[in-house]
Design an enzyme around this catalytic site. Structure first.
Site, mmCIF file in Angstrom:
data_model
loop_
_atom_site.group_PDB
_atom_site.id
_atom_site.type_symbol
_atom_site.label_atom_id
_atom_site.label_comp_id
_atom_site.label_asym_id
_atom_site.label_seq_id
_atom_site.Cartn_x
_atom_site.Cartn_y
_atom_site.Cartn_z
ATOM 1 N N LEU A 195 -17.831 33.863 18.348
ATOM 2 C CA LEU A 195 -17.785 35.259 17.900
ATOM 3 C C LEU A 195 -19.026 36.012 18.388
ATOM 4 C CD1 LEU A 195 -16.531 37.480 15.994
ATOM 5 C CD2 LEU A 195 -17.903 36.525 14.166
ATOM 6 N N ALA A 197 -24.045 41.484 19.997
ATOM 7 C CA ALA A 197 -23.175 41.679 18.830
ATOM 8 C C ALA A 197 -23.222 40.457 17.926
ATOM 9 C CB ALA A 197 -21.733 41.941 19.276
ATOM 10 N N ILE A 247 -23.575 29.418 20.232
ATOM 11 C CA ILE A 247 -22.319 28.822 19.759
ATOM 12 C C ILE A 247 -22.477 27.316 19.492
ATOM 13 C CG2 ILE A 247 -19.834 28.596 20.182
ATOM 14 C CD1 ILE A 247 -20.940 31.529 19.847
ATOM 15 N N GLN A 262 -45.525 22.240 0.583
ATOM 16 C CA GLN A 262 -46.801 22.470 -0.098
ATOM 17 C C GLN A 262 -47.180 21.253 -0.954
ATOM 18 O OE1 GLN A 262 -48.560 25.034 0.569
ATOM 19 N NE2 GLN A 262 -50.216 24.764 -0.895
ATOM 20 N N GLY A 321 -48.750 18.535 0.872
ATOM 21 C CA GLY A 321 -50.050 18.799 1.484
ATOM 22 C C GLY A 321 -49.979 18.649 3.007
ATOM 23 N N GLY A 322 -51.031 18.085 3.578
ATOM 24 C CA GLY A 322 -51.090 17.929 5.041
ATOM 25 C C GLY A 322 -49.946 17.089 5.576
ATOM 26 N N GLU A 326 -23.831 32.508 10.042
ATOM 27 C CA GLU A 326 -22.601 32.877 9.315
ATOM 28 C C GLU A 326 -22.853 34.054 8.372
ATOM 29 O OE1 GLU A 326 -19.684 30.007 8.234
ATOM 30 O OE2 GLU A 326 -20.445 28.541 9.666
ATOM 31 N N THR A 385 -26.187 37.043 7.902
ATOM 32 C CA THR A 385 -27.560 37.038 7.385
ATOM 33 C C THR A 385 -27.557 37.387 5.892
ATOM 34 O OG1 THR A 385 -27.851 39.391 7.848
ATOM 35 C CG2 THR A 385 -28.440 37.861 9.625
ATOM 36 N N GLU A 394 -28.938 39.872 4.613
ATOM 37 C CA GLU A 394 -28.658 41.315 4.496
ATOM 38 C C GLU A 394 -27.152 41.567 4.544
ATOM 39 O OE1 GLU A 394 -30.906 39.954 6.566
ATOM 40 O OE2 GLU A 394 -32.761 40.664 5.660
HETATM 41 C C1 LIG Z 1 -28.441 27.855 15.417
HETATM 42 C C2 LIG Z 1 -27.389 28.924 15.369
HETATM 43 C C3 LIG Z 1 -26.046 28.571 15.382
HETATM 44 C C4 LIG Z 1 -25.052 29.565 15.389
HETATM 45 N N1 LIG Z 1 -23.735 29.218 15.519
HETATM 46 C C5 LIG Z 1 -22.800 30.184 15.737
HETATM 47 C C6 LIG Z 1 -21.444 29.850 16.069
HETATM 48 O O1 LIG Z 1 -21.062 28.681 16.106
HETATM 49 N N2 LIG Z 1 -20.563 30.852 16.342
HETATM 50 C C7 LIG Z 1 -20.923 32.179 16.315
HETATM 51 O O2 LIG Z 1 -20.088 33.038 16.594
HETATM 52 N N3 LIG Z 1 -22.214 32.532 15.988
HETATM 53 C C8 LIG Z 1 -23.142 31.577 15.726
HETATM 54 N N4 LIG Z 1 -24.450 31.921 15.433
HETATM 55 C C9 LIG Z 1 -24.816 33.344 15.387
HETATM 56 C C10 LIG Z 1 -25.202 33.865 14.006
HETATM 57 O O3 LIG Z 1 -24.060 33.958 13.182
HETATM 58 C C11 LIG Z 1 -25.913 35.208 14.223
HETATM 59 O O4 LIG Z 1 -27.180 34.921 14.786
HETATM 60 C C12 LIG Z 1 -26.064 36.005 12.957
HETATM 61 O O5 LIG Z 1 -24.809 36.452 12.498
HETATM 62 C C13 LIG Z 1 -26.990 37.224 13.133
HETATM 63 O O6 LIG Z 1 -26.666 37.950 14.273
HETATM 64 P P1 LIG Z 1 -27.819 38.354 15.314
HETATM 65 O O7 LIG Z 1 -28.569 37.124 15.645
HETATM 66 O O8 LIG Z 1 -27.202 39.115 16.426
HETATM 67 O O9 LIG Z 1 -28.793 39.322 14.499
HETATM 68 P P2 LIG Z 1 -28.625 40.899 14.332
HETATM 69 O O10 LIG Z 1 -27.247 41.219 13.920
HETATM 70 O O11 LIG Z 1 -29.158 41.579 15.549
HETATM 71 O O12 LIG Z 1 -29.590 41.172 13.116
HETATM 72 C C14 LIG Z 1 -31.008 41.262 13.257
HETATM 73 C C15 LIG Z 1 -31.569 41.624 11.865
HETATM 74 O O13 LIG Z 1 -31.106 42.914 11.482
HETATM 75 C C16 LIG Z 1 -30.458 42.830 10.225
HETATM 76 N N5 LIG Z 1 -29.376 43.814 10.180
HETATM 77 C C17 LIG Z 1 -28.390 44.030 11.080
HETATM 78 N N6 LIG Z 1 -27.576 45.017 10.676
HETATM 79 C C18 LIG Z 1 -28.058 45.433 9.486
HETATM 80 C C19 LIG Z 1 -27.663 46.445 8.543
HETATM 81 N N7 LIG Z 1 -26.584 47.200 8.750
HETATM 82 N N8 LIG Z 1 -28.393 46.604 7.433
HETATM 83 C C20 LIG Z 1 -29.476 45.833 7.195
HETATM 84 N N9 LIG Z 1 -29.902 44.863 8.041
HETATM 85 C C21 LIG Z 1 -29.205 44.677 9.158
HETATM 86 C C22 LIG Z 1 -29.956 41.411 10.133
HETATM 87 O O14 LIG Z 1 -29.690 41.025 8.788
HETATM 88 C C23 LIG Z 1 -31.102 40.658 10.763
HETATM 89 O O15 LIG Z 1 -32.124 40.475 9.821
HETATM 90 C C24 LIG Z 1 -25.429 30.937 15.344
HETATM 91 C C25 LIG Z 1 -26.803 31.285 15.298
HETATM 92 C C26 LIG Z 1 -27.771 30.306 15.326
HETATM 93 C C27 LIG Z 1 -29.217 30.732 15.344
#
Ligand SMILES: Cc1cc2nc3c(=O)[nH]c(=O)nc-3n(C[C@H](O)[C@H](O)[C@H](O)COP(=O)(O)OP(=O)(O)OC[C@H]3O[C@@H](n4cnc5c(N)ncnc54)[C@H](O)[C@@H]3O)c2cc1C
Length: 388
Positions: A126, A131, A158, A345, A348-349, A372, A374, A376
């Site tokens: 996704l 995005a 992904i 914490q 400790g070390g 899955e 954030t 927020e």
């Molecule tokens: C190790 C790992 C595994 C993953 N596995 C998958 C996977 O298998 N499949 C898949 O599709 N994705 C996967 N992801 C992606 C993950 O779901 C996204 O990283 C996550 O949804 C956040 O998207 P972004 O990184 O683009 O951050 P952004 O959307 O750019 O967000 C950046 C910051 O802005 C904040 N923000 C954005 N919009 C708003 C708003 N309207 N109001 C307030 N705050 C906002 C966010 O909360 C965040 O703090 C994975 C990510 C990681 C790191």
């Protein structure tokens, strides 16, 4: 309130997975973390136990269990190793579940048996470089050309997309016609398409260098003129975004379970350490500054577990569960991050040394507030349910 008591079968499965985690996962967790290697032998062991087929019917090669039971297994694995827990979560909830929920009978018969047996892994594509939270901003396109989807674009972060046993990545794409990529409502028409691995033009780029989840497989993907049959459309055309969001509603409960496992691991490790480490002539746990910290960690874990049990039980009984899933994801990921910081914490070390599991839990915890959806995004979902 739904009944959240575990059945005898669920208790028994939980115990079996806990034993597997202790005996098979724990001895190699630090090694795979340090070497950043995918634990194929552990995954094979999980496959043998049927864990990848847990929530799917036996007719498709599954175990005939439910999503709640899968969450219990994920929690027990995460008590020892988050990387292996996310491999199962992503394999079941993100890799196979979209096919089970939205696939045709033919697609289910083609893909589910090997995904359920754990011989193969599927991934969920996704997120894109531009995005993530705003997944509606998908730029990947798929256009029909003489009965074939031609897909172009890229995906980011992904999970399970580049292992030796990955055979499928389900991607969202804007299903454009030759002149117009928007439907009459003026929004992008996003659909979901099954991309078998390998397919010419599909590349899992070199794995990311991550802060944690070192033994979990995560890649950027590029798709250049990837051609798959028209019949690889998963679900209704134009429903891809909505379908993926509903998969994420369920997935949040599973991530909450993973976070609870990590939070509990931090309590368990801290109790042991607080008893054995002496300072000023007595165990550090004899100081209330330490024992109260651990009491709070336990309370936080209990509340988080109660939240995910509630969401999982609501889902199992057919009650609305989206708000509860978002609450569970929010509180449990925050509990995991806080407990990991506190456990470090308390150590400790030594808490900063990789020889102690809490150091790994600390590195593994932060992603739980991001993946899955954030924290927020969870708050946005909860606020929306409150009419805001
Ligand atoms: C190790 C790992 C595994 C993953 N596995 C998958 C996977 O298998 N499949 C898949 O599709 N994705 C996967 N992801 C992606 C993950 O779901 C996204 O990283 C996550 O949804 C956040 O998207 P972004 O990184 O683009 O951050 P952004 O959307 O750019 O967000 C950046 C910051 O802005 C904040 N923000 C954005 N919009 C708003 C708003 N309207 N109001 C307030 N705050 C906002 C966010 O909360 C965040 O703090 C994975 C990510 C990681 C790191």
């Amino acid at each position: 309130m739904p009944d959240t008591r575990l059945t005898e079968e669920q208790e028994s499965l939980r115990r079996t997975v806990a034993e597997f985690a202790r005996e098979v996962v724990a001895p190699v967790a630090a090694k795979h973390d340090e070497e950043k290697t995918f634990p194929y032998e552990v995954v094979a062991g999980m496959a043998k136990m049927g864990l990848f087929g847990l929530p799917f019917p036996e007719s498709y090669g599954g175990m005939g269990g439910d999503f709640f039971t899968l969450c219990l297994a994920i929690e027990e694995l995460a008590r020892v190793d988050s990387s292996i827990a996310i491999t199962l979560e992503a394999g079941c909830s993100l890799g196979a579940m979209p096919i089970y929920r939205f696939g045709t009978e033919e697609q289910k018969r083609e893909w589910l048996p090997t995904l359920c047996s754990g011989e193969t892994l599927g991934a969920f594509g996704l997120t894109e470089p531009e995005a993530g939270s705003d997944a509606g901003g998908t730029r990947t396109t798929a256009r029909l050309d003489d009965g074939t989807w031609v897909i172009n674009g890229s995906k980011a972060f992904i999970t399970n997309s580049g292992t030796d046993i990955t055979r499928l990545v389900t991607v969202t794409a804007v299903t454009a016609t030759s002149s117009d990529d928007r439907n009459t409502a003026g929004t992008k028409e996003i659909s979901t398409i099954l991309v078998p691995v390998p397919t010419p033009g599909f590349t899992a780029e070199p794995a990311y260098s991550k802060v944690g989840w070192h033994a979990s497989d995560t890649h950027p993907l590029t798709l250049v003129d990837v051609r798959v049959p028209e019949a690889n459309l998963l679900g209704e055309r134009g429903r891809g975004y909505a379908n993926f969001l509903s998969i994420l509603d369920e997935g949040r409960i599973a991530i909450a379970a993973l976070a609870v496992g990590l939070a509990q691991a931090c309590v368990d490790e801290s109790v042991v350490y607080a008893r054995q480490r002496h300072a000023f002539g007595r165990p550090i746990g004899a100081n209330q500054a330490i024992s109260f910290k651990i009491a709070e960690m336990e309370a936080r874990t209990h509340v988080a577990r109660t939240a995910y049990y509630d969401a999982a039980a609501r889902m199992a009984t057919g009650l609305p569960f989206k708000k509860e899933a978002a609450i569970a994801k929010l509180v449990s990921s925050e509990a995991a991050v806080t407990n990991a910081r506190e456990a470090t914490q308390i150590h400790g070390g030594y808490g900063f040394m990789n020889e102690y599991p809490v150091a790994r839990h600390w590195r593994d915890s932060k992603i739980l507030e991001i993946g899955e959806g954030t924290s927020e995004v969870q708050k946005m979902l909860i606020a929306r349910h409150l009419g805001l």
